[in-house]
Design a protein around this motif. Structure first.
Motif, PDB file in Angstrom:
ATOM      1  N   VAL A  90     -38.710  -3.398 -41.892  1.00  8.24           N
ATOM      2  CA  VAL A  90     -39.130  -4.352 -42.919  1.00  8.24           C
ATOM      3  C   VAL A  90     -38.156  -4.226 -44.093  1.00  8.24           C
ATOM      4  O   VAL A  90     -37.772  -3.120 -44.474  1.00  8.24           O
ATOM      5  CB  VAL A  90     -40.573  -4.059 -43.383  1.00  8.24           C
ATOM      6  CG1 VAL A  90     -40.936  -4.908 -44.603  1.00  8.24           C
ATOM      7  CG2 VAL A  90     -41.556  -4.315 -42.246  1.00  8.24           C
ATOM      8  N   ALA A  91     -37.750  -5.357 -44.643  1.00 12.17           N
ATOM      9  CA  ALA A  91     -36.834  -5.347 -45.790  1.00 12.17           C
ATOM     10  C   ALA A  91     -37.642  -5.054 -47.054  1.00 12.17           C
ATOM     11  O   ALA A  91     -38.054  -5.950 -47.782  1.00 12.17           O
ATOM     12  CB  ALA A  91     -36.122  -6.690 -45.889  1.00 12.17           C
ATOM     13  N   PHE A  92     -37.872  -3.754 -47.302  1.00 11.13           N
ATOM     14  CA  PHE A  92     -38.757  -3.321 -48.383  1.00 11.13           C
ATOM     15  C   PHE A  92     -37.949  -2.570 -49.434  1.00 11.13           C
ATOM     16  O   PHE A  92     -37.373  -1.518 -49.171  1.00 11.13           O
ATOM     17  CB  PHE A  92     -39.857  -2.431 -47.792  1.00 11.13           C
ATOM     18  CG  PHE A  92     -40.916  -2.007 -48.775  1.00 11.13           C
ATOM     19  CD1 PHE A  92     -41.051  -2.617 -50.014  1.00 11.13           C
ATOM     20  CD2 PHE A  92     -41.793  -0.981 -48.458  1.00 11.13           C
ATOM     21  CE1 PHE A  92     -42.033  -2.226 -50.922  1.00 11.13           C
ATOM     22  CE2 PHE A  92     -42.795  -0.580 -49.339  1.00 11.13           C
ATOM     23  CZ  PHE A  92     -42.910  -1.202 -50.578  1.00 11.13           C
ATOM     24  N   LYS A  93     -37.929  -3.110 -50.644  1.00  6.97           N
ATOM     25  CA  LYS A  93     -37.286  -2.440 -51.780  1.00  6.97           C
ATOM     26  C   LYS A  93     -38.349  -2.285 -52.867  1.00  6.97           C
ATOM     27  O   LYS A  93     -38.665  -3.227 -53.602  1.00  6.97           O
ATOM     28  CB  LYS A  93     -36.097  -3.261 -52.283  1.00  6.97           C
ATOM     29  CG  LYS A  93     -35.196  -2.506 -53.289  1.00  6.97           C
ATOM     30  CD  LYS A  93     -35.778  -2.573 -54.685  1.00  6.97           C
ATOM     31  CE  LYS A  93     -34.982  -1.693 -55.643  1.00  6.97           C
ATOM     32  NZ  LYS A  93     -35.658  -1.593 -56.968  1.00  6.97           N
ATOM     33  N   PRO A  94     -38.956  -1.089 -53.001  1.00  5.63           N
ATOM     34  CA  PRO A  94     -39.984  -0.858 -54.023  1.00  5.63           C
ATOM     35  C   PRO A  94     -39.404  -0.908 -55.437  1.00  5.63           C
ATOM     36  O   PRO A  94     -38.184  -0.937 -55.636  1.00  5.63           O
ATOM     37  CB  PRO A  94     -40.516   0.542 -53.676  1.00  5.63           C
ATOM     38  CG  PRO A  94     -40.125   0.754 -52.242  1.00  5.63           C
ATOM     39  CD  PRO A  94     -38.817   0.041 -52.086  1.00  5.63           C
ATOM     40  N   THR A  95     -40.297  -0.858 -56.407  1.00  7.00           N
ATOM     41  CA  THR A  95     -39.874  -0.971 -57.813  1.00  7.00           C
ATOM     42  C   THR A  95     -39.087   0.243 -58.289  1.00  7.00           C
ATOM     43  O   THR A  95     -37.992   0.112 -58.851  1.00  7.00           O
ATOM     44  CB  THR A  95     -41.108  -1.153 -58.721  1.00  7.00           C
ATOM     45  OG1 THR A  95     -41.917  -2.216 -58.215  1.00  7.00           O
ATOM     46  CG2 THR A  95     -40.681  -1.470 -60.140  1.00  7.00           C
ATOM     47  N   LEU A  96     -39.645   1.444 -58.090  1.00  8.89           N
ATOM     48  CA  LEU A  96     -39.058   2.658 -58.667  1.00  8.89           C
ATOM     49  C   LEU A  96     -38.437   3.543 -57.589  1.00  8.89           C
ATOM     50  O   LEU A  96     -38.901   4.652 -57.317  1.00  8.89           O
ATOM     51  CB  LEU A  96     -40.134   3.421 -59.449  1.00  8.89           C
ATOM     52  CG  LEU A  96     -40.815   2.636 -60.571  1.00  8.89           C
ATOM     53  CD1 LEU A  96     -41.950   3.458 -61.185  1.00  8.89           C
ATOM     54  CD2 LEU A  96     -39.807   2.208 -61.637  1.00  8.89           C
ATOM     55  N   THR A  97     -37.389   3.058 -56.970  1.00  8.12           N
ATOM     56  CA  THR A  97     -36.672   3.853 -55.966  1.00  8.12           C
ATOM     57  C   THR A  97     -35.187   3.849 -56.303  1.00  8.12           C
ATOM     58  O   THR A  97     -34.684   2.911 -56.951  1.00  8.12           O
ATOM     59  CB  THR A  97     -36.886   3.300 -54.542  1.00  8.12           C
ATOM     60  OG1 THR A  97     -36.507   1.910 -54.514  1.00  8.12           O
ATOM     61  CG2 THR A  97     -38.328   3.436 -54.120  1.00  8.12           C
ATOM     62  N   THR A  98     -34.497   4.874 -55.831  1.00 11.92           N
ATOM     63  CA  THR A  98     -33.089   4.990 -56.174  1.00 11.92           C
ATOM     64  C   THR A  98     -32.338   5.745 -55.090  1.00 11.92           C
ATOM     65  O   THR A  98     -32.951   6.349 -54.181  1.00 11.92           O
ATOM     66  CB  THR A  98     -32.926   5.732 -57.520  1.00 11.92           C
ATOM     67  OG1 THR A  98     -31.540   5.742 -57.901  1.00 11.92           O
ATOM     68  CG2 THR A  98     -33.413   7.168 -57.426  1.00 11.92           C
ATOM     69  N   GLY A  99     -31.007   5.728 -55.197  1.00 14.44           N
ATOM     70  CA  GLY A  99     -30.148   6.477 -54.287  1.00 14.44           C
ATOM     71  C   GLY A  99     -30.331   6.080 -52.836  1.00 14.44           C
ATOM     72  O   GLY A  99     -30.524   4.903 -52.499  1.00 14.44           O
TER      73      GLY A  99
END
Length: 236
Positions: A132-141
């Protein structure tokens, strides 16, 4: 002295007798013609019998046209078109699920919250079919994008050593969740929405995030998230 009628004269036919004789002759003539026609018909029928199966005459197949038996067709409707109402229901379901995870954490701790989050992910997202193309709000690196079920679960409830920076977004004591759409695009089984989701917590503080979702209507009628991008509004 009147002449005497001879023997030949006494046998002469009267007009009535002559007419009857002619009628009999005509009947005999027509009878002979009818006999000839019957013979011809019999011969022709014999010829037809020689090329048509013998059972056809007895079954009356040649005496009346056959009526085909047409069975009712089996109709199958494959309706995979997604609708606006389905999209809005999926968004509303996502908000309610988030609030349920938060409530379960408050009442039953991480174990209860994690069990609820797992059910939500399995029902709302399409991980069972692939990434799933999932990019949460508070994620990094390297953990910015969460294409797996485990990565999505860690974003909601944290407590996964593979994602050490995740504290669990759904564990915040959220009280309300509202979707404000700016765009809804529908194309066959696919829908894309863009807008904001506004949350309020136990203290009444509001948090707004920019949200883009992609929804897919599956053949079984369920609607799953295949794209989820979330970010905080830009502040110049």
């Amino acid at each position: 002295m009147a002449p005497t009628m001879g023997a030949s004269d006494s046998k002469a036919s009267s007009p009535t007798q002559e007419a009857e004789s002619n009628a009999v002759a005509s009947k005999n003539h027509h009878a002979r013609i009818l006999h000839i026609d019957i013979v011809k018909m019999t011969r022709n029928k014999s010829s037809i019998r020689s090329v048509i199966p013998s059972g056809a005459w007895g079954l009356g197949l040649l005496s009346q046209p056959a009526t085909p038996v047409i069975a009712a067709p089996t109709v199958q409707v494959f309706d995979i078109n997604i609708t606006e109402s389905l999209v809005l229901a999926a968004q509303d379901g996502w908000c309610k699920a988030l609030l349920q995870i938060s409530s379960d954490y408050a009442s039953g701790g991480i174990t209860k919250a994690k069990a609820t989050a797992a059910k939500v992910i399995d029902q709302a997202y399409a991980f069972e079919f692939g990434p799933v193309a999932f990019k949460p709000t508070l994620t990094t690196g390297k953990h910015t994008f969460r294409t797996t079920r485990a990565g999505a679960l860690a974003n909601f409830v944290g407590n996964d050593p593979s994602f050490p920076l995740d504290t669990g977004f759904a564990l915040t004591p959220w009280r309300t969740c509202k979707v404000v759409n700016q765009v809804i695009q529908l194309s066959g089984a696919l829908a894309i929405t863009m807008g904001n989701v506004v949350f309020s917590d136990a203290s009444g503080e509001l948090t707004s995030v920019d949200k883009t979702w992609g929804f897919m209507k599956e053949p079984d009628g369920s609607v799953r998230i295949i794209l989820h991008h979330s970010s905080l509004p830009f502040k110049p």
